[in-house]
Design a protein around this motif. Structure first.
Motif, PDB file in Angstrom:
ATOM      1  N   VAL A  89     -51.853  66.419 -27.974  1.00 51.64           N
ATOM      2  CA  VAL A  89     -52.750  67.356 -27.283  1.00 51.64           C
ATOM      3  C   VAL A  89     -53.162  66.808 -25.924  1.00 51.64           C
ATOM      4  N   SER A  90     -53.479  65.511 -25.854  1.00 54.91           N
ATOM      5  CA  SER A  90     -53.916  64.935 -24.582  1.00 54.91           C
ATOM      6  C   SER A  90     -52.807  64.931 -23.542  1.00 54.91           C
ATOM      7  N   ARG A  91     -51.545  64.834 -23.978  1.00 57.03           N
ATOM      8  CA  ARG A  91     -50.429  64.821 -23.035  1.00 57.03           C
ATOM      9  C   ARG A  91     -49.967  66.235 -22.667  1.00 57.03           C
ATOM     10  N   SER A  92     -50.247  67.202 -23.533  1.00 61.64           N
ATOM     11  CA  SER A  92     -49.817  68.575 -23.279  1.00 61.64           C
ATOM     12  C   SER A  92     -50.871  69.392 -22.558  1.00 61.64           C
ATOM     13  N   THR A  93     -52.124  68.925 -22.572  1.00 61.13           N
ATOM     14  CA  THR A  93     -53.217  69.651 -21.932  1.00 61.13           C
ATOM     15  C   THR A  93     -53.956  68.699 -20.998  1.00 61.13           C
ATOM     16  N   GLY A  94     -55.025  69.193 -20.417  1.00 56.49           N
ATOM     17  CA  GLY A  94     -55.828  68.349 -19.541  1.00 56.49           C
ATOM     18  C   GLY A  94     -56.921  67.596 -20.257  1.00 56.49           C
ATOM     19  N   LEU A  95     -56.960  67.694 -21.580  1.00 56.69           N
ATOM     20  CA  LEU A  95     -58.019  67.043 -22.346  1.00 56.69           C
ATOM     21  C   LEU A  95     -57.782  65.537 -22.421  1.00 56.69           C
ATOM     22  N   SER A 100     -59.915  64.299 -27.359  1.00 56.98           N
ATOM     23  CA  SER A 100     -58.977  64.857 -28.333  1.00 56.98           C
ATOM     24  C   SER A 100     -59.093  64.141 -29.671  1.00 56.98           C
TER      25      SER A 100
END
Length: 289
Positions: A89-95, A100
């Motif tokens: 999630v952290s690599r696919s989004t800006g979060l 995350s």
């Protein structure tokens, strides 16, 4: 009188001797892991992983009872699933990765508590959350000792890259490719030792025997090896005093151990020679040129 308080519980009762042996094994494995968690600024990651393993460990507990192999397998699967999902999630989004991880570990904690609440009893829930080291049996004790031994052997193998990466990760990346494998192995050791402490201290307190002794050691030494020795010694001391306190009072064994470790930590904050409050307020004399 002093002998009856400090030594009689262990000489007279086998379950107390088993509990003390488990504390020593847990301290030998968790102490060094906690020191590296602190040096790598991953203390909160350890706390998050302690909650993340709950669903898998709870399923293993409900299916097989107090079977450490089943709980370890379930905890490893759940812990790595949370780590991989939070990284994805952290690599696919800006979060950010910490946000995350916090989201996933909270969801994982809620799922684990729900599983135990629906499928088990209130006693099961208390056991999962807070453990019961006094109920340690021989097979579980052997598994705890095996995991602690495995942790020490693996740490000895990856010790150098772990130390270098803790001090200067950029330098390690320029001279060696051992950083990434060592980091993944270290994450696996975190999960193994958290599940190792599951039976003894429960999922909510297992991380305490990692982080608190490491914090204690930080106030008494700046070198890694002495810090590891101090962390292990303080964890064993906390376990011993906590078991005696639990035997003499009505305080549960797990919270008693963590409370003693917390008191030792506060004493180190006040009196520790490396950054303690009192040594900073009243520094000793220094040699003058």
């Amino acid at each position: 009188m002093l002998r009856e308080v400090l030594f009689a519980p262990f000489s007279d009762f086998e379950f107390m001797r088993r509990a003390l042996a488990a504390v020593i094994a847990l301290s030998l494995g968790s102490g060094p892991i906690g020191v590296f968690l602190m040096l790598r600024r991953m203390s909160l990651v350890g706390d998050a992983m302690a909650h993340a393993i709950l669903p898998g460990a709870a399923i293993g507990f409900l299916l097989s009872g107090l079977n450490l192999f089943a709980m370890t397998t379930g905890g490893l699967i759940a812990g790595f699933a949370v780590a991989l999902l939070s990284g994805l999630v952290s690599r696919s989004t800006g979060l950010k990765e910490d946000a995350s991880l916090a989201t996933f570990y909270l969801a994982s904690l809620a799922i684990g508590v729900t599983i135990v609440s629906v499928k088990g009893t209130n006693i099961d829930l208390l056991h999962v959350l807070f453990g019961n080291i006094l109920a340690m049996d021989d097979p579980t004790l052997l598994m705890v000792a095996f995991n602690a031994t495995l942790t020490l052997v693996v740490l000895a193998v990856i010790y150098r890259p772990l130390v270098v990466e803790s001090v200067d990760p950029l330098f390690l990346r320029t001279v060696s490719r051992a950083g990434a494998p060592a980091h993944l192995i270290f994450l696996a050791l975190i999960v193994v030792n958290l599940v190792n402490g599951f039976q003894a201290l429960g999922t909510l307190l297992a991380v305490g025997l990692m982080i608190l002794p490491a914090g204690i050691a930080r106030f008494w030494s700046r070198d890694v090896t002495p810090m590891i020795c101090i962390a292990v010694a303080s964890a064993i001391l906390s376990g011993y005093i906590g078991l005696v306190l639990s035997f003499q009072t009505r305080i549960p064994s797990g919270p008693a151990i963590i409370l003693v470790a917390s008191l030792l930590y506060l004493g180190s904050v006040l009196c520790g020679r490396v950054g303690g409050v009192l040594p900073q307020l009243f520094p000793g004399r220094h040699l003058e040129a």
